[in-house]
Write a protein that holds these residues in place. Structure first.
Motif, PDB file in Angstrom:
ATOM      1  N   GLU A  99       0.788  -1.226   0.000  1.00 48.19           N
ATOM      2  CA  GLU A  99       0.000   0.000   0.000  1.00 48.19           C
ATOM      3  C   GLU A  99       0.827   1.287   0.000  1.00 48.19           C
ATOM      4  O   GLU A  99       0.525   2.227  -0.762  1.00 48.19           O
ATOM      5  CB  GLU A  99      -0.959  -0.012   1.192  1.00 48.19           C
ATOM      6  CG  GLU A  99      -2.028   1.080   1.157  1.00 48.19           C
ATOM      7  CD  GLU A  99      -1.556   2.392   1.769  1.00 48.19           C
ATOM      8  OE1 GLU A  99      -2.129   3.450   1.439  1.00 48.19           O
ATOM      9  OE2 GLU A  99      -0.598   2.357   2.563  1.00 48.19           O
ATOM     10  N   GLN A 149       0.420   4.036  -2.896  1.00 47.05           N
ATOM     11  CA  GLN A 149      -0.220   5.298  -2.528  1.00 47.05           C
ATOM     12  C   GLN A 149       0.676   6.481  -2.888  1.00 47.05           C
ATOM     13  O   GLN A 149       0.199   7.507  -3.388  1.00 47.05           O
ATOM     14  CB  GLN A 149      -0.534   5.317  -1.036  1.00 47.05           C
ATOM     15  CG  GLN A 149      -1.192   6.593  -0.556  1.00 47.05           C
ATOM     16  CD  GLN A 149      -2.531   6.850  -1.219  1.00 47.05           C
ATOM     17  OE1 GLN A 149      -3.515   6.189  -0.937  1.00 47.05           O
ATOM     18  NE2 GLN A 149      -2.578   7.815  -2.136  1.00 47.05           N
ATOM     19  N   ARG A 206       0.348   7.162  -6.488  1.00 47.80           N
ATOM     20  CA  ARG A 206      -0.912   7.856  -6.794  1.00 47.80           C
ATOM     21  C   ARG A 206      -0.824   9.334  -6.427  1.00 47.80           C
ATOM     22  O   ARG A 206      -1.275  10.198  -7.187  1.00 47.80           O
ATOM     23  CB  ARG A 206      -2.072   7.187  -6.055  1.00 47.80           C
ATOM     24  CG  ARG A 206      -2.465   5.826  -6.637  1.00 47.80           C
ATOM     25  CD  ARG A 206      -3.789   5.345  -6.076  1.00 47.80           C
ATOM     26  NE  ARG A 206      -3.699   4.990  -4.668  1.00 47.80           N
ATOM     27  CZ  ARG A 206      -3.408   3.778  -4.222  1.00 47.80           C
ATOM     28  NH1 ARG A 206      -3.174   2.803  -5.084  1.00 47.80           N
ATOM     29  NH2 ARG A 206      -3.363   3.521  -2.925  1.00 47.80           N
ATOM     30  N   TRP A 207      -0.251   9.632  -5.261  1.00 44.70           N
ATOM     31  CA  TRP A 207      -0.120  11.033  -4.872  1.00 44.70           C
ATOM     32  C   TRP A 207       0.729  11.808  -5.872  1.00 44.70           C
ATOM     33  O   TRP A 207       0.396  12.935  -6.233  1.00 44.70           O
ATOM     34  CB  TRP A 207       0.496  11.130  -3.481  1.00 44.70           C
ATOM     35  CG  TRP A 207      -0.485  10.880  -2.376  1.00 44.70           C
ATOM     36  CD1 TRP A 207      -1.843  11.108  -2.395  1.00 44.70           C
ATOM     37  CD2 TRP A 207      -0.202  10.355  -1.076  1.00 44.70           C
ATOM     38  NE1 TRP A 207      -2.407  10.754  -1.194  1.00 44.70           N
ATOM     39  CE2 TRP A 207      -1.420  10.294  -0.363  1.00 44.70           C
ATOM     40  CE3 TRP A 207       0.975   9.930  -0.446  1.00 44.70           C
ATOM     41  CZ2 TRP A 207      -1.505   9.828   0.953  1.00 44.70           C
ATOM     42  CZ3 TRP A 207       0.901   9.461   0.859  1.00 44.70           C
ATOM     43  CH2 TRP A 207      -0.324   9.414   1.553  1.00 44.70           C
ATOM     44  N   GLU A 232      -4.687  15.135   1.208  1.00 43.18           N
ATOM     45  CA  GLU A 232      -4.806  13.758   1.695  1.00 43.18           C
ATOM     46  C   GLU A 232      -3.655  13.419   2.641  1.00 43.18           C
ATOM     47  O   GLU A 232      -3.850  12.764   3.670  1.00 43.18           O
ATOM     48  CB  GLU A 232      -4.830  12.783   0.518  1.00 43.18           C
ATOM     49  CG  GLU A 232      -6.113  12.826  -0.291  1.00 43.18           C
ATOM     50  CD  GLU A 232      -6.180  11.701  -1.311  1.00 43.18           C
ATOM     51  OE1 GLU A 232      -5.314  10.791  -1.253  1.00 43.18           O
ATOM     52  OE2 GLU A 232      -7.094  11.722  -2.161  1.00 43.18           O
ATOM     53  N   ARG A 270      -3.508  12.311   6.844  1.00 45.78           N
ATOM     54  CA  ARG A 270      -3.061  10.954   7.150  1.00 45.78           C
ATOM     55  C   ARG A 270      -2.209  10.890   8.420  1.00 45.78           C
ATOM     56  O   ARG A 270      -2.273   9.911   9.163  1.00 45.78           O
ATOM     57  CB  ARG A 270      -2.265  10.379   5.970  1.00 45.78           C
ATOM     58  CG  ARG A 270      -1.904   8.911   6.174  1.00 45.78           C
ATOM     59  CD  ARG A 270      -1.205   8.322   4.971  1.00 45.78           C
ATOM     60  NE  ARG A 270      -1.025   6.884   5.143  1.00 45.78           N
ATOM     61  CZ  ARG A 270      -1.697   5.960   4.501  1.00 45.78           C
ATOM     62  NH1 ARG A 270      -2.640   6.309   3.649  1.00 45.78           N
ATOM     63  NH2 ARG A 270      -1.459   4.679   4.705  1.00 45.78           N
ATOM     64  N   SER A 307       0.675   3.601 -10.232  1.00 46.52           N
ATOM     65  CA  SER A 307      -0.424   4.564 -10.119  1.00 46.52           C
ATOM     66  C   SER A 307      -1.527   4.315 -11.129  1.00 46.52           C
ATOM     67  O   SER A 307      -2.645   4.804 -10.968  1.00 46.52           O
ATOM     68  CB  SER A 307       0.107   5.986 -10.302  1.00 46.52           C
ATOM     69  OG  SER A 307       0.562   6.186 -11.639  1.00 46.52           O
TER      70      SER A 307
END
Length: 332
Positions: free
Chosen positions: A183, A187, A190-191, A202, A206, A232
């Motif tokens: 993960e 992640q 993706r960011w 986001e 977190r 991503s």
């Protein structure tokens, strides 16, 4: 802004020449009809502790040994050095290093990278708390761990980032394995490919407000584009071109600017010096890409005057802003 100190508050095909950058092959493009050659590697040497290539690294941990690899595509090859060490808990760690002296892995580019990483590490140790958390792509995170001992969010690659079996096996060996928790790196990918403000919002939600969070990006992260895209699920509309050394430097920069704005380019570009060879230039080809976190943090010409509101630039090295460190700023 003065560089090199702590500051308060879709690619063309391979042309046959490869340079090593941050654990990847940075390919210099030319003839667009030449297909890429297969990836290959070999472990050429075990480097003992005390060897100049390891003793001069300046990390927080003693390297127990090193492994020198030769990697390449077709007939073009480069040398890569990996240091093995143990963290304070005694767990084995790997890190791709840039030796400042001794042996075939030493190049002008590696000497430059060695110097820049040492300076960045000194700034991190001097100006950040020991509990600060660092987010960076996995190979940069390994260097942060080795050079500073600061906590990193994730420091291992993922198998699914590499489509080629030979290349997948190589990075598994070099990195010391693949990450079991998939993960964090997915992640982070993706960011990096999201709208910058949305991604930073986001991130701010977190982590607790009492823990400082820093983001580090490096020009060599551009050699990781295929990994970032694979994890991503996003295609990045970036293009690269090599401009060899020229007597007329200003004319060379003018040529880069023209190329950045023609044939679908947005005019937003980044210069990456290639020691002794010329300039590696990158351009964006869509306004959406210009708004992504990766492009907003790297020193593209439009980014350096318009960093996202959710971060503060706290350190940037010289050599074209090779390393940039940002602190996550949470909204009041």
């Amino acid at each position: 802004m003065r560089l090199g100190r702590w500051l308060p508050g879709g690619l063309n095909l391979w042309a046959g020449l490869a340079l090593l950058v941050a654990g990847g092959l940075l390919l210099l493009w030319g003839w667009p009809t030449l297909p890429p050659a297969p990836f290959h590697y070999a472990r050429e040497e075990i480097v003992p502790p005390g060897d100049p290539r390891l003793s001069g690294l300046g990390g927080q941990f003693a390297a127990e040994r090193g492994m020198r690899y030769v990697i390449g595509r077709g007939d073009s090859t480069v040398s890569l050095l990996v240091a093995e060490y143990r963290d304070p808990q005694g767990q084995p760690r790997h890190v791709v290093v840039y030796p400042p002296a001794g042996g075939p892995a030493v190049t002008d580019g590696n000497r430059m990278r060695s110097e820049l990483w040492k300076k960045a590490a000194e700034a991190i140790l001097k100006h950040t708390d020991s509990n600060a958390l660092f987010l960076a792509w996995w190979d940069d995170a390994q260097r942060i761990d080795f050079y500073t001992g600061r906590p990193v969010w994730t420091s291992l690659p993922l198998a699914e980032a590499f489509a080629d079996g030979e290349e997948r096996q190589f990075w598994r060996e070099v990195a010391g394995g693949f990450g079991e928790d998939r993960e964090p790196l997915r992640q982070l990918a993706r960011w990096l490919t999201m709208d910058a403000e949305q991604a930073l919002a986001e991130m701010a939600r977190r982590w607790p407000e009492d823990r400082p969070v820093f983001l580090l990006v490096c020009l060599d992260d551009l050699a990781r584009l295929t990994e970032i895209e694979a994890l991503s699920g996003t295609r990045l509309a970036l293009e690269g071109r090599f401009f060899p050394n020229a007597d007329d430097f200003h004319g060379q920069i003018a040529a880069v600017k023209r190329w950045a704005g023609e044939s679908g380019g947005t005019g937003n570009y980044l210069l990456q010096p290639v020691p002794g060879a010329g300039i590696r230039a990158w351009r964006t080809t869509s306004p959406e890409l210009d708004r992504t976190l990766l492009i907003r943090l790297l020193p593209f010409v439009r980014s350096v005057t318009d960093y996202p509101l959710g971060v503060k630039l706290v350190y940037q090295s010289d050599r074209g802003g090779y390393l940039s460190l940002f602190e996550l700023r949470r909204p009041p």
